[in-house]
Design a protein around this motif. Sequence first.
Motif, mmCIF file in Angstrom:
data_model
loop_
_atom_site.group_PDB
_atom_site.id
_atom_site.type_symbol
_atom_site.label_atom_id
_atom_site.label_comp_id
_atom_site.label_asym_id
_atom_site.label_seq_id
_atom_site.Cartn_x
_atom_site.Cartn_y
_atom_site.Cartn_z
ATOM 1 N N ASP A 374 40.749 32.765 53.278
ATOM 2 C CA ASP A 374 40.053 31.616 52.695
ATOM 3 C C ASP A 374 40.972 30.748 51.847
ATOM 4 N N GLY A 375 42.279 31.018 51.916
ATOM 5 C CA GLY A 375 43.259 30.146 51.287
ATOM 6 C C GLY A 375 43.558 30.425 49.831
ATOM 7 N N CYS A 376 42.885 31.387 49.198
ATOM 8 C CA CYS A 376 43.093 31.683 47.786
ATOM 9 C C CYS A 376 43.560 33.115 47.609
ATOM 10 N N PRO A 377 44.383 33.386 46.598
ATOM 11 C CA PRO A 377 44.793 34.770 46.338
ATOM 12 C C PRO A 377 43.599 35.648 45.981
ATOM 13 N N PHE A 378 43.769 36.943 46.145
ATOM 14 C CA PHE A 378 42.780 37.931 45.706
ATOM 15 C C PHE A 378 43.303 38.583 44.425
ATOM 16 N N VAL A 379 42.598 38.372 43.318
ATOM 17 C CA VAL A 379 43.054 38.832 42.011
ATOM 18 C C VAL A 379 41.909 39.558 41.315
ATOM 19 N N GLY A 380 42.111 40.838 40.974
ATOM 20 C CA GLY A 380 41.088 41.542 40.213
ATOM 21 C C GLY A 380 40.867 42.961 40.692
ATOM 22 N N ARG A 381 39.795 43.570 40.214
ATOM 23 C CA ARG A 381 39.460 44.940 40.599
ATOM 24 C C ARG A 381 38.938 44.966 42.029
ATOM 25 N N VAL A 382 39.391 45.947 42.785
ATOM 26 C CA VAL A 382 38.967 46.083 44.180
ATOM 27 C C VAL A 382 37.601 46.763 44.208
ATOM 28 N N PRO A 383 36.583 46.115 44.759
ATOM 29 C CA PRO A 383 35.255 46.747 44.798
ATOM 30 C C PRO A 383 35.215 47.898 45.799
ATOM 31 N N GLU A 384 34.237 48.764 45.623
ATOM 32 C CA GLU A 384 34.114 49.918 46.512
ATOM 33 C C GLU A 384 33.927 49.496 47.953
ATOM 34 N N GLU A 385 33.266 48.358 48.174
ATOM 35 C CA GLU A 385 33.041 47.881 49.543
ATOM 36 C C GLU A 385 34.357 47.603 50.280
ATOM 37 N N LEU A 386 35.444 47.377 49.528
ATOM 38 C CA LEU A 386 36.750 47.131 50.141
ATOM 39 C C LEU A 386 37.669 48.335 50.021
ATOM 40 N N GLY A 387 37.101 49.482 49.665
ATOM 41 C CA GLY A 387 37.893 50.700 49.573
ATOM 42 C C GLY A 387 38.437 50.984 48.196
ATOM 43 N N GLY A 388 37.914 50.271 47.191
ATOM 44 C CA GLY A 388 38.417 50.438 45.843
ATOM 45 C C GLY A 388 37.467 51.192 44.952
ATOM 46 N N GLY A 389 37.339 50.699 43.734
ATOM 47 C CA GLY A 389 36.537 51.356 42.718
ATOM 48 C C GLY A 389 37.243 51.260 41.385
ATOM 49 N N ASP A 390 36.724 51.902 40.379
ATOM 50 C CA ASP A 390 37.327 51.852 39.051
ATOM 51 C C ASP A 390 38.783 52.285 39.113
ATOM 52 N N GLY A 391 39.629 51.475 38.522
ATOM 53 C CA GLY A 391 41.034 51.834 38.420
ATOM 54 C C GLY A 391 41.930 51.288 39.507
ATOM 55 N N LEU A 392 41.381 50.652 40.530
ATOM 56 C CA LEU A 392 42.215 50.081 41.596
ATOM 57 C C LEU A 392 42.128 48.560 41.544
ATOM 58 N N TRP A 393 43.289 47.922 41.474
ATOM 59 C CA TRP A 393 43.384 46.473 41.297
ATOM 60 C C TRP A 393 44.306 45.885 42.358
ATOM 61 N N VAL A 441 38.357 38.685 43.084
ATOM 62 C CA VAL A 441 37.937 39.567 44.170
ATOM 63 C C VAL A 441 36.468 39.928 44.001
ATOM 64 N N SER A 442 35.730 39.890 45.078
ATOM 65 C CA SER A 442 34.349 40.379 45.079
ATOM 66 C C SER A 442 33.958 40.730 46.497
ATOM 67 N N ALA A 443 32.990 41.620 46.614
ATOM 68 C CA ALA A 443 32.482 41.971 47.939
ATOM 69 C C ALA A 443 31.845 40.753 48.606
ATOM 70 N N GLU A 444 31.177 39.927 47.801
ATOM 71 C CA GLU A 444 30.517 38.733 48.341
ATOM 72 C C GLU A 444 31.547 37.758 48.924
ATOM 73 N N ARG A 445 32.630 37.548 48.188
ATOM 74 C CA ARG A 445 33.676 36.659 48.693
ATOM 75 C C ARG A 445 34.261 37.198 49.990
ATOM 76 N N ALA A 446 34.531 38.503 50.026
ATOM 77 C CA ALA A 446 35.105 39.106 51.222
ATOM 78 C C ALA A 446 34.181 38.957 52.417
ATOM 79 N N GLU A 447 32.896 39.178 52.200
ATOM 80 C CA GLU A 447 31.925 39.080 53.292
ATOM 81 C C GLU A 447 31.852 37.651 53.826
ATOM 82 N N LYS A 448 31.908 36.695 52.918
ATOM 83 C CA LYS A 448 31.851 35.288 53.326
ATOM 84 C C LYS A 448 33.096 34.879 54.111
ATOM 85 N N ALA A 449 34.246 35.442 53.710
ATOM 86 C CA ALA A 449 35.510 35.049 54.344
ATOM 87 C C ALA A 449 35.789 35.796 55.634
ATOM 88 N N ARG A 450 35.240 36.997 55.759
ATOM 89 C CA ARG A 450 35.591 37.852 56.892
ATOM 90 C C ARG A 450 35.207 37.186 58.226
#
Length: 474
Positions: A374-393, A441-450
Amino acid sequence: MVTATLRDGQSGLPTPKSTRSFWHRDPSYVLLGRRSTPDLPATADVVVVGSGMTGAFAARELVAGGRSVVMLEAREACWGATGRNGGHCQPMIYSKKAHIARFELATYRFLEDIVTKFGVACDWKRVGGVHGLLTDELVELVAKRIEIIDKHHPDLAGLATLYTDPEDLKRLRVPNAKGAVLQPYAAKCWPYKLVAWVLEALFTKEAPEVFNLQTSTPVTHLQKMETGSSWVVHTPRGQVVAKEVLLATNAYTSHLLPKMTGLIVPVRGQVSALEPPDGSVALEHSHVWIADESDDYLIQRDDPLEMIIVGGERLSVPGGGEGVWQDDEIDEVVAERLKRCLHPALKLRPEGEDEEEELRARWQWTGIMGYSVDGCPFVGRVPEELGGGDGLWVCAGYTGHGMPVAARCAVAVSQMMLGGGGGGGGGGAGGSIEVPEEFLVSAERAEKARGRELVKSCLEEFRMGMEELVQGGL
């Protein structure tokens, strides 16, 4: 490295061998082949994966904030995209939304201030950037966009000036263009040396218990511990357990986060260091020009040979480098086009003298960029929906435009990790940094861009972006 298990579109690990970048011809012998300790530390507060612009500035901020950092790098320090780019830093004032343009301008000033304050020997020089516009349609769109900026965004007014008079175009060395934009905030530099300065300071001044650099240590897998919020970082040399992990992995992010496959796409770019023709006059500015099959950009160095560092032309070959994560070879078709691309675009010799159709390449190399879908960097905590969770950025996906973005994105994500509120102790960030909302980063953004495809033509992408900005009046 086992590639058979990769998903379609997923990146592999950085190749053990790579084409030799011009910027690596004078490597840091403080960093080359070095490890802070012979063995991997068993634990750390934070593991930073990647040692380019993002990893370096993140580690700087995290250490200043009181965290212990282990930095893991698959190859030598700064051997990825930062050590392989075109050697310029330029915020895009007129072709981005105003708040993003401000973020890029602030990042440019942040880097320039560091270079000036600490006397960083990275050949930083403000030269201004010329953007050649090759069609009347683009000239019209850019004129409307600059008019909107000058009217509604006074802090950005005057930072992008459009020229169409033939005499002005000759003066700017683009006589064949329909128009040209001149932006005063554009610098040429030696990016590897800037990052090496940051890492050398950490490597030599901090105890290994505070900052531990481990080169030639690729991360092969991330594992969330069943109890607690820690992560196990797997490498061929052993494991590190960390409370938090930051992926400063740009194009290679999907290797460790398979669910981000298709969101950050590896794209191979190519750069050449060309000898200017005999009798030429050195270029005053950096240059960018966009046509159907090119996305070319260059700086001319202030060295004895006045080498011209030019990149682009990837769209001239099938696939345009999309999905390629190996930088161990060059594309000969792209190489030939790079040697010829200056002839129609720029005037290197004095007026009235013929131009050379092809220049000699002294250095040719490739590098892998991380293109965000979607043309923008991904910056922030990785949500569980993308394989992340607390502590993964994550802080990645700069779409070939990392120099005026990555450093302050890195500081911002570090401040998030430190609990917000400006981070922990003034690692040079100048207070709390907020990234544009589009970057988060958000699950919503990822879903919209995928499922979106990268725009194949840079010209088409630029045209669409300019039309959106003009129509929106943003």
